[in-house]
Design an enzyme around this catalytic site. Structure first.
Site: not given
Ligand SMILES: *Cc1c(COP(=O)(O)O)cnc(C)c1O
Length: 391
Positions: A110, A182, A207, A57
């Site tokens: 987000y 982010d 992404k 972990r």
């Molecule tokens: C999709 C997304 C997230 C979250 O990611 P997940 O892997 O789906 O939990 C966070 N920030 C942005 C800008 C996103 O587009």
């Protein structure tokens, strides 16, 4: 790799074929138990569990390879992997907050980030205040004695405001608050958070890093000062990720640069075509000169990814549905960053409190995939024909 350029780092970081029978890629270690040869070795590992391999972990050579590679590419100290982007966001925010604290979060964040703040941090006595993404140095006026973190997302993934990251980070730093960002849209390739004053750069690796719409993965890349707080919190929460998914992240990373160049190019072609359509009110794409934050984007970013939005003139929902229901290449669904193009109606008004979103028409978020742009344009053209026929 001292002085190596980005594309070289992407190809080589986090790999050591000499330690692995000459095999190019690091192996996928499926692990929970790690065996120690002696009591002394076990006790030594427990004294520094974040530095070696102690328990599945806490980290494996597979997760370390991915963390090391992205940290090196982005210019961070070390990184911590998580099972999703949202898990990384929740872990990072938790690392810098305690009961009685105040956090400043961009209004363009987000949606699920806001829900974590409003529904979870709030229960633990942390107050979230949302700020105008375009506030810049004015953030200083919102910082309180108990402000422990300032959270950015630039550009916002629905509304694409570009933030003045250095100005916001400088004000936060002067007040002793941690700066979390982010950076999913730009990826570690097109924006360098640590050169702009950020402490923790968060990625939905789901992404572009994974890049093929087939795994959930998150990452917190940290500077030296923030690493231990983030890693400790991740370990307390049990934040980790499955080895096969981590491997997909590492595999995706190797082609990130070539994929992003194409995503960028196609997105700009689609945006230009959309800008000429009578159904479109305006484009929300930071790399276009008509974007209000274009100068800021030029100053701080070295590229644009494939995600942008088109604001349509008001149409009845039935007309929008006629367009979206018949798309042949563009998929209708959440997430982005894969090889396939997506089109999604988004609703910023529902996730804003500090600023207003008063546009009357629908906002369509476009993810430009790796298909031929001519075919994508033809798909959009047929879509607009259906929309107009349904008016
Ligand atoms: C999709 C997304 C997230 C979250 O990611 P997940 O892997 O789906 O939990 C966070 N920030 C942005 C800008 C996103 O587009």
């Amino acid at each position: 790799m001292k002085d190596a350029k980005q594309d070289t780092v992407i190809a080589h970081a986090g790999r050591d074929p000499d330690a692995n029978f000459g095999i190019v890629n690091p192996p996928v270690y499926h692990a929970s138990t790690v065996l120690f040869p002696s009591l002394a070795a076990l006790e030594a590992s427990d004294r520094a569990p974040f530095d070696g391999v102690n328990y599945g972990r806490i980290g494996t050579p597979t997760s370390s390879a991915f963390e090391t590679a992205v940290a090196e590419l982005e210019g961070g100290h070390r990184a911590v992997v998580a099972a999703s982007g949202l898990a990384a966001i929740a872990t990072a925010l938790s690392a810098f907050t305690k009961a009685g604290d105040h956090v400043l979060v961009t209004d363009s964040a987000y949606g699920p980030t806001r829900r974590f703040c409003n529904e979870v941090l709030a229960r633990y006595g942390v107050e979230t205040e949302y700020y105008d993404p375009r506030i810049g140095a004015g953030i200083a006026g919102l910082i309180r004695a108990n402000t422990s973190a300032v959270y950015l997302e630039s550009p916002g993934s629905l509304t694409f405001e570009v933030q003045d990251v250095p100005a916001i980070a400088a004000a936060a730093k002067a007040a002793g608050a941690a700066v979390l960002m982010d950076n999913t849209w730009a990826t570690p390739l097109f924006f360098k958070p640590f050169a702009h004053g950020v402490d923790v750069s968060i990625h939905a690796a789901t992404k572009y890093l994974v890049g093929h719409a087939d795994a959930m993965l998150g990452l917190m890349v940290c500077n030296e000062e923030s690493f231990l707080a983030v890693k400790r919190t991740a370990v307390r929460f049990g934040t980790c990720a499955g080895p096969d998914d981590v491997y997909l992240g590492l595999r995706g990373l190797r082609t990130l640069s070539v994929r992003l160049k194409r995503h960028q190019e196609t997105a700009l072609i689609l945006a230009e075509w959309l800008a000429g359509r009578p159904e479109v009110e305006r484009l929300l794409h930071p790399a276009r000169p008509d974007h209000p934050d274009h100068a800021l984007w030029r100053r701080d970013f070295t590229g644009a990814s494939g995600l942008f939005a088109a604001l349509l003139k008001p149409v009845p929902k039935t007309a929008l549905a006629a367009m979206l229901d018949g798309m042949e290449l563009f998929g209708l669904g959440y997430s982005w960053g894969g090889f396939e193009s997506l089109l999604l109606p988004v609703h910023p008004a529902a996730v804003r409190t500090a600023t207003a979103w008063a546009e009357a028409g629908p906002l369509l978020r476009v993810h430009a995939g790796l298909e031929d742009p001519d075919d994508l344009i033809a798909d959009l053209e047929r879509g607009f024909a259906r929309l107009n026929a349904a008016l």
